[in-house]
Enzyme design. Structure first.
Site, PDB file in Angstrom:
ATOM      1  N   LYS A 238       5.120  13.211   2.039  1.00  0.00           N
ATOM      2  CA  LYS A 238       4.967  12.134   1.732  1.00  0.00           C
ATOM      3  C   LYS A 238       4.957  10.511   2.885  1.00  0.00           C
ATOM      4  O   LYS A 238       4.380  10.452   3.068  1.00  0.00           O
ATOM      5  CB  LYS A 238       6.233  11.051   0.843  1.00  0.00           C
ATOM      6  CG  LYS A 238       6.071  10.028   1.075  1.00  0.00           C
ATOM      7  CD  LYS A 238       4.290   9.423  -0.477  1.00  0.00           C
ATOM      8  CE  LYS A 238       4.915   8.197  -0.726  1.00  0.00           C
ATOM      9  NZ  LYS A 238       5.288   7.117  -0.298  1.00  0.00           N
TER      10      LYS A 238
ATOM     11  N   GLU B 189      -2.640   7.100   5.956  1.00  0.00           N
ATOM     12  CA  GLU B 189      -2.592   5.540   4.973  1.00  0.00           C
ATOM     13  C   GLU B 189      -2.708   4.460   6.222  1.00  0.00           C
ATOM     14  O   GLU B 189      -3.420   3.934   5.730  1.00  0.00           O
ATOM     15  CB  GLU B 189      -1.502   5.366   3.859  1.00  0.00           C
ATOM     16  CG  GLU B 189      -1.408   3.899   3.491  1.00  0.00           C
ATOM     17  CD  GLU B 189      -0.032   3.946   2.944  1.00  0.00           C
ATOM     18  OE1 GLU B 189       0.712   3.018   3.152  1.00  0.00           O
ATOM     19  OE2 GLU B 189       0.060   4.203   1.710  1.00  0.00           O
ATOM     20  N   TYR B 190      -1.626   4.495   7.359  1.00  0.00           N
ATOM     21  CA  TYR B 190      -1.730   2.944   8.393  1.00  0.00           C
ATOM     22  C   TYR B 190      -3.111   3.686   9.059  1.00  0.00           C
ATOM     23  O   TYR B 190      -3.520   2.473   9.256  1.00  0.00           O
ATOM     24  CB  TYR B 190      -0.719   3.851   9.055  1.00  0.00           C
ATOM     25  CG  TYR B 190       0.782   3.427   9.095  1.00  0.00           C
ATOM     26  CD1 TYR B 190       1.365   3.494   7.642  1.00  0.00           C
ATOM     27  CD2 TYR B 190       1.614   2.695  10.102  1.00  0.00           C
ATOM     28  CE1 TYR B 190       2.837   2.900   7.350  1.00  0.00           C
ATOM     29  CE2 TYR B 190       3.205   1.934   9.792  1.00  0.00           C
ATOM     30  CZ  TYR B 190       3.558   2.745   8.719  1.00  0.00           C
ATOM     31  OH  TYR B 190       4.803   1.638   8.553  1.00  0.00           O
TER      32      TYR B 190
END
Length: 292
Positions: free
Chosen positions: A164, A171-172
């Protein structure tokens, strides 16, 4: 299946509802009595039938440690604790060892889905011993999205939160790329409708994604993001990802640059960080700062 769930905030509350909709019994505890099913952790444990399963959804660090310590005193051998928050994977190893001395199983679950999870399901990355993970399979099936994907037993204890963490690092970088593109489009005189350019990318392009859909949602709400201050927090997982990359000699230039860009946002009112802040609010309900 019967489950105890600790922490009924934006994520935990919706998870309780989704699990219940699948026919399972969930007894929830939260410090807010308006949403809690019981008055204390001790009462929660008392109402669960042995062998018990207790899922923890509280902030990483001291809060999680406090709950795990208390559960270690309340639970019995054969019970299982799941940490579904955003804990660092090294904490998982510590918690598993502490609980294991008392015969209590431990599973770490990286959970992605934000405020949309109730509707769409949650992607789950799980770490722990096979016997403990398999016991929780009905709950994982209730939480995951429909279809064959969205859940993985990633490996031993710590693997779920490590996976995760890497997910959030990616995602960043993805959000940073959308934000940089948006700022450049806004800057030039020749492009007169940036919002519709973003909307046109939603079908048939190689950069289409759920994050792009959320960017369009944000622009529909505030076309030029004029109501937002260009300030974006980091949840900690971006930092941990970069630290793990250094420890393992793995180059992560895009993820590292995206983390440093958030640091820069705290010095100036960054246009790019308006988009980052808007996206974090869209998928996770994270707070934004209004422009003064």
């Amino acid at each position: 299946m019967q489950l105890g769930l600790i922490g009924l905030g934006k994520m935990g509350g919706n998870m309780r509802e989704r699990i219940r909709r699948s026919g399972h019994t969930v007894i929830g505890y939260d410090r807010n009595p308006d949403v809690s099913d019981v008055g204390s952790l001790a009462e929660l444990v008392e109402q669960l039938e042995a062998p018990r399963v207790v899922w923890v959804m509280v902030p990483a660090g001291a809060a999680t440690q406090s709950v795990v310590d208390e559960l270690g005193d309340l639970l019995e051998s054969g019970d299982t604790v799941v940490d579904g928050g955003n804990s660092r994977w090294t904490d998982d190893e510590k918690h598993a060892e502490e609980l294991g001395t008392k015969g209590i199983g431990f599973v770490d679950a990286g959970v992605s889905g934000g405020v949309w999870g109730l509707q769409n399901g949650y992607a789950l990355m799980v770490g722990g011993d096979k016997e403990h993970v398999e016991r929780l399979h009905p709950v994982f099936e209730a939480l995951k999205p429909e279809g064959p994907y969205g859940y993985v037993h990633a490996g031993k204890v710590g693997a779920g939160h490590f996976s995760k963490m890497v997910h959030n690092g990616i995602e960043y970088a993805m959000m940073q790329a959308y934000a940089e593109g948006w700022e450049l489009l806004e800057k030039v005189d020749s492009v007169t409708d940036v919002r519709e350019v973003f909307r046109s990318w939603q079908d048939g392009t190689v950069i289409r994604s759920w994050l792009l859909d959320l960017a369009v949602n944000a622009l529909d709400e505030d076309e030029h993001l004029e109501r937002l201050r260009g300030f974006a927090q980091d949840s900690g997982e971006g930092r941990w990802t970069v630290e793990a990359a250094v420890d393992n000699s793995v180059p992560l230039p895009a993820i590292t640059a995206s983390l440093f860009a958030r640091f820069a946002s705290r010095q100036d009112d960054s246009p790019q960080m308006k988009m980052i802040a808007a996206l974090r609010n869209q998928f996770g309900g994270h707070a934004v700062e209004a422009k003064e």
